[in-house]
Structures are given as structure tokens and as C-alpha cells.
Design a protein around this motif. Sequence first.
Motif, short mmCIF file in Angstrom:
data_model
loop_
_atom_site.label_atom_id
_atom_site.label_comp_id
_atom_site.label_asym_id
_atom_site.label_seq_id
_atom_site.Cartn_x
_atom_site.Cartn_y
_atom_site.Cartn_z
N ARG A 231 25.37 31.10 27.23
CA ARG A 231 25.83 31.13 28.63
C ARG A 231 24.62 30.91 29.54
O ARG A 231 23.56 31.50 29.33
CB ARG A 231 26.47 32.49 28.90
N ALA B 246 28.08 34.47 38.78
CA ALA B 246 29.45 34.51 38.27
C ALA B 246 29.44 34.87 36.80
O ALA B 246 28.60 34.39 36.04
CB ALA B 246 30.13 33.16 38.48
N MET B 247 30.36 35.74 36.39
CA MET B 247 30.48 36.14 34.99
C MET B 247 31.92 35.97 34.54
O MET B 247 32.86 36.26 35.29
CB MET B 247 30.05 37.60 34.81
N PRO B 248 32.10 35.52 33.30
CA PRO B 248 33.46 35.43 32.75
C PRO B 248 34.00 36.82 32.43
O PRO B 248 33.30 37.83 32.60
CB PRO B 248 33.26 34.61 31.48
N ALA B 249 35.23 36.89 31.97
CA ALA B 249 35.80 38.17 31.56
C ALA B 249 34.99 38.75 30.40
O ALA B 249 34.52 38.02 29.52
CB ALA B 249 37.25 37.98 31.15
N ASP C 101 38.62 40.95 28.03
CA ASP C 101 39.35 40.88 29.30
C ASP C 101 39.54 42.24 29.98
O ASP C 101 40.20 42.32 31.01
CB ASP C 101 40.73 40.22 29.13
N ALA D 112 37.01 38.44 34.92
CA ALA D 112 36.06 37.45 35.42
C ALA D 112 35.93 37.64 36.92
O ALA D 112 36.94 37.79 37.64
CB ALA D 112 36.55 36.05 35.09
N GLN D 113 34.70 37.63 37.42
CA GLN D 113 34.49 37.84 38.85
C GLN D 113 33.04 37.54 39.21
O GLN D 113 32.20 37.30 38.34
CB GLN D 113 34.84 39.29 39.24
N SER E 193 30.04 44.14 40.78
CA SER E 193 31.24 43.31 40.74
C SER E 193 32.05 43.45 42.02
O SER E 193 31.89 44.41 42.78
CB SER E 193 32.11 43.69 39.55
#
Length: 705
Positions: free
Chosen positions: A435, A445-448, A452, A456-457, A469
Motif C-alpha cells: 500500500r 486515506a485508508m481502506p477498510a 471491514d 474505509a475513511q 478518523s
Amino acid sequence: MDKWKKSGAAAMAALLLAMPVAQAQTFAQGADASSPAAAQSASKATVTKNAQAKAEAMTKTLMEAYGVTGAQYAIRDGGKVVLSGGATLDDAGSKQNISASRMFGIGSVSKMYVTAAAMMLVDDGKVDIDRPLTDYVPEFKMADERYKQITVRMLMNHSSGLYGSHYKNTILMNDNDTQNYDSLLSNLSVQRLKSDPGEYSVYANDGFQLLELLVERVSGMSYSAFIKQRISDPLNLTGTKTPMDEFDRTQLEPIRLPGIPNALPPENANILGTGGVYATAEELTRFSDVLTGEAPQLLSGKSVEAMLQPEYRNGVWVKDTKNAFGYGLGWDSVDLEPFGDYGIRAATKGGDTIMYHSALVSLPDSDVSIAFLTSGGSSVFNTTAASSILLEYLAENGEIPKVLPEPTFAKPVKQALPAELEKYAGLYGTVGETRQIAFKNGELAMPALMSDMIPAQAYVYTGNGAFTSEDGRTELSFDEQTNGHTYIRISSQIELPGIGSTRMAFYEAQKLEANKVDPAAKAAWQKRDGKSYYAVDEKINSLFYIAPSILTKKIALDPSGGYANGTRITDADHAVNAAEIPVMNGRDTFDLDFSRQGGVEYLKADGRTYVSEDAIGPIYAGASSVVTIPAAGSVRWFDVPASAAGKTLTAEFPQGAGFAVYDKDGMPVALSAATGAKTAVLPEGGTVLFGGKAGDVLKVTLTHK
């Protein structure tokens, strides 16, 4: 809460002989009425009205929103069951009461049985946990001289440095094949270590298979026999078994999949020390008495306390003190939150197979424990639910003043990003992926994350080296650790609606150094980029076929071409694990090794063999054909071309063979081993696999609706 339901549905053990008979019989009947624990229990009101309501509400939520099809729970206090219940679905999908004698697979809670078994041998003077494993299993060898440094303790506290897990053909339907366990030493003999033994703790299933082997070697009996003689018989546990035992399989809680009316065949987790024990909730809490010092006839107080020590602090570890993780010997955590907020020491172990999920939470200083077992769901859900129920019980009985409210979080306030943090931008890796981390306007930005559970946020810089976050629940920062690696640290209060919340702190990924690859080797890997490779040696009755992504590896290069799926490329056909990440995210690592045979490219990884998608042809779209299983593999994969889409496949096959059909998104359409079906409508763009023993012939016909 649909995402929880989706993830739950898809998912993803001679002292008795030495005891006087009268003593063994007395212990089997329960705690001595004159014991301190019994006296303490008699003095308690053990009110359970509120705890019962909480448990029923949790069960209802889990079954309606988290993919659970059966649940069973029990609280034991002072040697007595004070709360027991649960629910299950019948074949029609109607909710029913569940019997306290219904057995569940307890997954990795089984690790507590093999750890206790090894510690019993310590009490017998036959094992020293700080001696090398090779003293007890001399056949154990690896392709890394450091293996000689691995001690028994390191297996128990996850610090051995082993890659993690060999899962091939371990979780099967109605099949107690031991081939994975039988081949364990052979598989490990060609593998290296990912870290120095003892450097840090990260979850490693293979360590507990090795413990199982140690118990057998030292005791001179099978592991299942040891569990029976040293644990089940003296505790009078009639519902605690392994897949190798003979017992009535109808006592097992049925495992179910959405859309399939009948239960699947019984699930056998044939990695006994790692995750193969079946139990009931009440019996699991009875076993918890052994783990918390209430059964000194079976396990000494010295061994109990050794298991409860914070082993994780001996190596590299995430800085946070409040955490759901904190390994002891066997235990996932020996200082589980939020119990520390009440001044209570709590230990926990969770477990997951494919279909069963479990949690045990024990309070060793007050002789209270809770077990929460489910079919479907996740051990994280179970642990959170069990903690919530247990806190309600403690408040109801005056052990704590009240249950503290859930924490609240404010929207983060952005601050200016210091220039010195820019050094943390760059390529990071974790198991299976890389990544790129970049900062833009003080944000990243970060994925889930965590399957999950953390959405992601964007994370904004909020000062003191931390990013927060959007929902305020998760903090991200960068740790430069003593082992020379830089990690992305995540600390989050994860909310599970209707169940509660759990505090998790872990290293998400590790900063990677540039890896320059020879141009010819780079070109070879670029040809593989984006290609999928399919496992060919997993038995057709494996429950892993419910989630075929586990049996598929899609090669993904980072932009520089130096890493593939989080592994460091070394030449045209080989890449080695790069992840050295403590806690959880560095678990189940693998190397990638390619070879060719007859013009077909194969991949060896995590003990399995995979074939390139280039060798996957379309299923014959004519009226009839035969598929022969080759000697080299258990299954053959086919694509579904437009010419075959919409047709009904009918297959005739010998016992032990079968097929599976998936749609274009990899979701199962038909699993013959699970349902007994012999027909399926083929979806366009999907895949079909046929499996069986070498030489099996399957007769296939395709017809229009």
C-alpha cells in the motif's frame, strides 16, 4: 448492519491415572462444598435476571444481523453454572431453544487445551518450556538454523518466528483425514523463519500443532486420548471431543449457509491442537476452572499463573496498554479490556473455524467465567458479547458498581502537518498486499481495516504525531520500533452495533525498503501481474470452498515492481515474505515460488499448489463430457463461457468426488459436497471445479432449461 451479516455468513486440545479413585470421583462431581470457591459462591446472590436479558438480547442481535444461526452461552461462578441458554434455527429457519448438551466446534479456544496439556507434562516433570522443542521432537527441522532456538514457551506465546499456518485440507466436511498433521514436519522442513525466535509475538497456528505433537511424543499416547484421560474424564465432560473421537455427530450444532434449507455435513477441524476441539458452553466454563487454578489436581497453581503472565511484553509490541490482544501462554489476552477499567484481571481466548466461532472469558481472581459459542458470525462478535453479558452479571451481583457507558467520540479537528512526518510517506506492506501511503493537505486515506470492522475513511492530522478518523474512533500513527522497522499503528474503539465495542491496537503495515529487481526478473513478474492462480490440491469436501478467494491468489505488484502480494521479489520465480509485524497482521505469511511443467505455470505458497489461470479452459459446452482427476491434483478448474451460460449442469461421480460452481464475483452457486446436489445452472463468467481422488472420472451433461 448488513456488512456484519455478510461477513458472518461467509466466514472466516496420567495425572488422572495417578490420582486416588475417590479423589478423581469427588473432583468429577464438582467443587468440594468446603472449598473456598464453594463458600464464596454460596455467599453470592448470583442474581441473573439482567444478565439473562442481556444474553437473550445479544443472541437475538447476532442471529438477526450478524449471520449467526445458532448460539449457546453459559456463566460459571464459584464452580456452579448460574446462567445458561441460547437459540438455534431449524431447517425451516425458525428459531428454537437450544439444548445445553449441544456441541460446537470451539476453533482456536482449543489452543487452551493443548497448552494446558503441555503444562500438565511440565507438572509431571517431563517438559521444561524453556528447553528447545528439538529436545522433545528431534525430527523437527527447518531450512533455517534458527529453528534450534525455538522453545516450547515460544510456541505457546506465538513468538517462535514460524510463518504461521498450514491450512491445506484441514477443515473438511464429515472427514477426519489427518494428512495435514501428518505432513506438518515435512512442510516445515523446507520453510524459513520470518523473525528471530522470541523477537516478537504474532499469531501462529503451526506452533500449536507442534505442541500437539510434543504432547503425543512425551506422553506416549494420542492427543485425543490424552485430552480424554487428563481433562475430560476427571472433569466428567461428556460433550468435549475431537474429530478423531467416536461420538454421536447429531450432538453437533448444525452448520448452515443462507439459501440452503438443510444443514451442511458436520465440520471437522482436523488440526486438533490448533482448533479441533468440540465442546458445550457449560463444559467450556468447567474447563476454565482448570485454567484459573480451581483444579489443582489437574493443573498446578504455578502452571496456571505462568499461563496468565503477560508474555507479549517480552518482545516488540504495540505501545497501547488498552487492547483486546495481549498474549499469555495460550491466551489471546491476559489483561482484557474493558475489565481493567474496573480493576479486574480478565483473560480471554477466541476461536474461529470456517463455520464455528467461540469465546471464553475468565476472571481468574474471582472464579467466574463465560463461554459464548456460535455457528456463524465471528469470535470478535462473541468476545464482545460475552464481555458485555459478564459485566452486566458482575454489576447485578454487586461485584462492580455499574457498567460504564460506551465512550463517545468527537469529529477530529485538523491541525497543520509537521514537515518531519513526511518521511513516513512511502510503500508499506502487510501479508498479501502492499500500500502506498501519501499525505495530502494533512490527510491520508485508508481502506477498510480489520475485515471491514473499521470502515474505509480519511484520517486527518490532529497533533502529537497522530491522525484521527472521520468518526473519531480510530487513531493512526507511525512507530519506529526497536527491531529497525517502521509500522503504521492503529488504535481503535470498534463499534459492533447491538453488541458493544472492543478496543484494538495493532500494527497495520510495515514500511518497506526499495527492492531493485533484475530487468529480466521484473519482466517475468510483470507478465503475472493481475493473474489469478487456483489451488489444485484442496479436497472437494473442504469447507474452504465456501469462500473460494482463500483458494485463489491474484498476483499484484507494487508500482516499483519490487514486491508482489507483500512479498519481496528475489528472482524471476521467487519472492520471500517481507512482513515482520507483531500482534496479528503479520500472521500466516508465505513465500511465492513458481515453476513450470508441460508448459503450465504452477505456484507453491502456504503449503498449497496453485495453477495459473492461463491453464484454465472453458467447460465443454456440448451435451456430454467427462472430467478425469489427474494424479497431480485434487481438483480441476474451468471457466463458464457464454455458450455454456444458463445451461443446467448435471454430474455423476464416484463417492468422495464432486463439483462446485461460482458466479463471476466468486460467490458459490452450488457445492455438491455441502448439499448433495448433482445439478446447477451455470452462470456466465463464472467458474466450475470438479474434484475427487486421482483417476476419478466425473460424467457431465449440459442441458437447456
